[in-house]
Motif scaffolding. Sequence first.
Motif, PDB file in Angstrom:
ATOM      1  N   MET A   1      29.435 -47.461  48.767  1.00 45.69           N
ATOM      2  CA  MET A   1      29.734 -46.837  50.054  1.00 45.69           C
ATOM      3  C   MET A   1      31.234 -46.920  50.341  1.00 45.69           C
ATOM      4  SD  MET A   1      26.825 -45.821  51.422  1.00 45.69           S
ATOM      5  CE  MET A   1      26.946 -45.776  53.232  1.00 45.69           C
ATOM      6  N   ILE A   2      31.741 -45.853  50.902  1.00 40.17           N
ATOM      7  CA  ILE A   2      33.142 -45.841  51.310  1.00 40.17           C
ATOM      8  C   ILE A   2      33.207 -45.508  52.793  1.00 40.17           C
ATOM      9  CG2 ILE A   2      35.407 -44.778  51.006  1.00 40.17           C
ATOM     10  CD1 ILE A   2      34.613 -43.873  48.306  1.00 40.17           C
ATOM     11  N   ARG A   3      34.026 -46.227  53.508  1.00 35.55           N
ATOM     12  CA  ARG A   3      34.217 -45.868  54.908  1.00 35.55           C
ATOM     13  C   ARG A   3      35.487 -45.047  55.035  1.00 35.55           C
ATOM     14  NH1 ARG A   3      34.959 -50.193  59.608  1.00 35.55           N
ATOM     15  NH2 ARG A   3      37.073 -50.167  58.832  1.00 35.55           N
ATOM     16  N   PHE A   4      35.354 -43.883  55.643  1.00 31.52           N
ATOM     17  CA  PHE A   4      36.534 -43.067  55.907  1.00 31.52           C
ATOM     18  C   PHE A   4      36.845 -43.091  57.393  1.00 31.52           C
ATOM     19  CE2 PHE A   4      35.256 -40.782  51.957  1.00 31.52           C
ATOM     20  CZ  PHE A   4      36.426 -40.985  51.260  1.00 31.52           C
ATOM     21  N   SER A   5      38.114 -43.168  57.695  1.00 32.24           N
ATOM     22  CA  SER A   5      38.555 -42.969  59.076  1.00 32.24           C
ATOM     23  C   SER A   5      38.812 -41.472  59.218  1.00 32.24           C
ATOM     24  CB  SER A   5      39.834 -43.749  59.341  1.00 32.24           C
ATOM     25  OG  SER A   5      39.567 -45.123  59.241  1.00 32.24           O
ATOM     26  N   LEU A   6      38.093 -40.876  60.124  1.00 31.20           N
ATOM     27  CA  LEU A   6      38.193 -39.425  60.284  1.00 31.20           C
ATOM     28  C   LEU A   6      38.770 -39.073  61.643  1.00 31.20           C
ATOM     29  CD1 LEU A   6      34.606 -38.559  58.990  1.00 31.20           C
ATOM     30  CD2 LEU A   6      36.698 -38.718  57.652  1.00 31.20           C
ATOM     31  N   LYS A   7      39.245 -37.819  61.755  1.00 28.27           N
ATOM     32  CA  LYS A   7      39.596 -37.331  63.084  1.00 28.27           C
ATOM     33  C   LYS A   7      39.218 -35.868  63.178  1.00 28.27           C
ATOM     34  CE  LYS A   7      44.599 -36.634  62.298  1.00 28.27           C
ATOM     35  NZ  LYS A   7      44.667 -35.185  62.306  1.00 28.27           N
ATOM     36  N   CYS A   8      38.886 -35.451  64.388  1.00 25.95           N
ATOM     37  CA  CYS A   8      38.468 -34.068  64.585  1.00 25.95           C
ATOM     38  C   CYS A   8      39.655 -33.238  65.065  1.00 25.95           C
ATOM     39  CB  CYS A   8      37.324 -33.994  65.605  1.00 25.95           C
ATOM     40  SG  CYS A   8      37.912 -34.237  67.291  1.00 25.95           S
ATOM     41  N   ASP A   9      39.405 -31.948  65.277  1.00 23.72           N
ATOM     42  CA  ASP A   9      40.502 -31.072  65.698  1.00 23.72           C
ATOM     43  C   ASP A   9      40.965 -31.369  67.120  1.00 23.72           C
ATOM     44  OD1 ASP A   9      38.108 -30.187  66.715  1.00 23.72           O
ATOM     45  OD2 ASP A   9      38.554 -28.064  66.477  1.00 23.72           O
ATOM     46  N   HIS A  12      40.128 -36.819  68.041  1.00 18.57           N
ATOM     47  CA  HIS A  12      39.310 -38.002  68.252  1.00 18.57           C
ATOM     48  C   HIS A  12      39.193 -38.731  66.917  1.00 18.57           C
ATOM     49  CE1 HIS A  12      37.371 -35.317  71.497  1.00 18.57           C
ATOM     50  NE2 HIS A  12      38.215 -36.166  72.102  1.00 18.57           N
ATOM     51  N   ALA A  13      39.464 -40.023  66.920  1.00 19.45           N
ATOM     52  CA  ALA A  13      39.348 -40.796  65.678  1.00 19.45           C
ATOM     53  C   ALA A  13      38.001 -41.499  65.635  1.00 19.45           C
ATOM     54  CB  ALA A  13      40.472 -41.808  65.592  1.00 19.45           C
ATOM     55  N   PHE A  14      37.365 -41.482  64.480  1.00 20.17           N
ATOM     56  CA  PHE A  14      36.104 -42.219  64.303  1.00 20.17           C
ATOM     57  C   PHE A  14      35.920 -42.566  62.833  1.00 20.17           C
ATOM     58  CE2 PHE A  14      33.673 -38.577  62.638  1.00 20.17           C
ATOM     59  CZ  PHE A  14      34.469 -37.520  63.055  1.00 20.17           C
ATOM     60  N   ASP A  15      35.066 -43.551  62.575  1.00 19.72           N
ATOM     61  CA  ASP A  15      34.806 -43.997  61.207  1.00 19.72           C
ATOM     62  C   ASP A  15      33.409 -43.578  60.787  1.00 19.72           C
ATOM     63  OD1 ASP A  15      37.224 -45.219  61.191  1.00 19.72           O
ATOM     64  OD2 ASP A  15      36.447 -47.252  61.456  1.00 19.72           O
ATOM     65  N   MET A  16      33.273 -43.213  59.525  1.00 21.13           N
ATOM     66  CA  MET A  16      31.943 -42.928  59.004  1.00 21.13           C
ATOM     67  C   MET A  16      31.817 -43.387  57.568  1.00 21.13           C
ATOM     68  SD  MET A  16      30.240 -39.405  60.176  1.00 21.13           S
ATOM     69  CE  MET A  16      30.044 -39.136  61.934  1.00 21.13           C
ATOM     70  N   TRP A  17      30.599 -43.781  57.212  1.00 20.18           N
ATOM     71  CA  TRP A  17      30.325 -44.242  55.853  1.00 20.18           C
ATOM     72  C   TRP A  17      29.767 -43.103  55.012  1.00 20.18           C
ATOM     73  CZ3 TRP A  17      31.494 -49.018  53.962  1.00 20.18           C
ATOM     74  CH2 TRP A  17      31.844 -49.988  54.908  1.00 20.18           C
ATOM     75  N   PHE A  18      30.220 -43.040  53.750  1.00 17.99           N
ATOM     76  CA  PHE A  18      29.703 -42.046  52.806  1.00 17.99           C
ATOM     77  C   PHE A  18      29.415 -42.752  51.487  1.00 17.99           C
ATOM     78  CE2 PHE A  18      32.382 -39.888  55.828  1.00 17.99           C
ATOM     79  CZ  PHE A  18      31.610 -38.792  56.194  1.00 17.99           C
ATOM     80  N   ALA A  19      28.495 -42.169  50.730  1.00 17.58           N
ATOM     81  CA  ALA A  19      28.126 -42.780  49.447  1.00 17.58           C
ATOM     82  C   ALA A  19      29.347 -42.838  48.529  1.00 17.58           C
ATOM     83  CB  ALA A  19      27.012 -42.001  48.777  1.00 17.58           C
ATOM     84  N   ASP A  20      30.107 -41.768  48.523  1.00 21.31           N
ATOM     85  CA  ASP A  20      31.337 -41.738  47.743  1.00 21.31           C
ATOM     86  C   ASP A  20      32.194 -40.589  48.267  1.00 21.31           C
ATOM     87  OD1 ASP A  20      30.242 -39.380  46.654  1.00 21.31           O
ATOM     88  OD2 ASP A  20      29.265 -40.545  45.081  1.00 21.31           O
ATOM     89  N   SER A  21      33.339 -40.406  47.669  1.00 22.04           N
ATOM     90  CA  SER A  21      34.252 -39.427  48.236  1.00 22.04           C
ATOM     91  C   SER A  21      33.767 -37.995  47.997  1.00 22.04           C
ATOM     92  CB  SER A  21      35.657 -39.746  47.746  1.00 22.04           C
ATOM     93  OG  SER A  21      36.214 -38.754  47.031  1.00 22.04           O
ATOM     94  N   ALA A  22      32.997 -37.764  46.932  1.00 26.09           N
ATOM     95  CA  ALA A  22      32.430 -36.428  46.685  1.00 26.09           C
ATOM     96  C   ALA A  22      31.416 -36.064  47.771  1.00 26.09           C
ATOM     97  CB  ALA A  22      31.771 -36.379  45.308  1.00 26.09           C
ATOM     98  N   THR A  23      30.612 -37.054  48.172  1.00 27.62           N
ATOM     99  CA  THR A  23      29.634 -36.823  49.238  1.00 27.62           C
ATOM    100  C   THR A  23      30.345 -36.458  50.532  1.00 27.62           C
ATOM    101  OG1 THR A  23      28.229 -38.487  48.227  1.00 27.62           O
ATOM    102  CG2 THR A  23      27.667 -37.834  50.470  1.00 27.62           C
TER     103      THR A  23
END
Length: 135
Positions: A1-9, A12-23
């Motif tokens: 699992m990888i946690r990415f720090s994301l932001k929307c247009d 807004h900043a938020f974190d989400m977990w993904f299986a991998d970067s391709a997912t």
Amino acid sequence: MIRFSLKCDQNHAFDMWFADSATYETLVGAGHVACPECGSNDVEKGIMAPNVAAKSGGEAMGPREIMRKISEYRATVMAETKDVGKAFPEQARDMHEGLIEHTPIRGEATPEDVKALHEEGVPIMPLPPEPPKEN
Ligand SMILES: [Zn+2]
């Protein structure tokens, strides 16, 4: 699992977990990742938090772990070197010049000694101070 720090247009900043970067790429590309605040599907990777980046290659080192490493390093140096005390600068220099046999030594050196040894190209390393013990 990888946690990415994301932001929307809307920034807004938020974190989400993904299986991998391709997912991550697939889900974001398909508009399946929505901002929890405004619901926007227009999200992108923000700046990765440093602890997240470190975790991809293993657990991040906390201050305790670093202290422990320093203690271990000191113990190793203490075990593998001979304490020559104030004779250190002289012996280090003699070894460097091949006057005496090379053996691992440790000892005391004044800042002037250290500077002079460095200028002569004598390889010496400062020993980090013993970290404070945990109570
Ligand atoms: Zn948003």
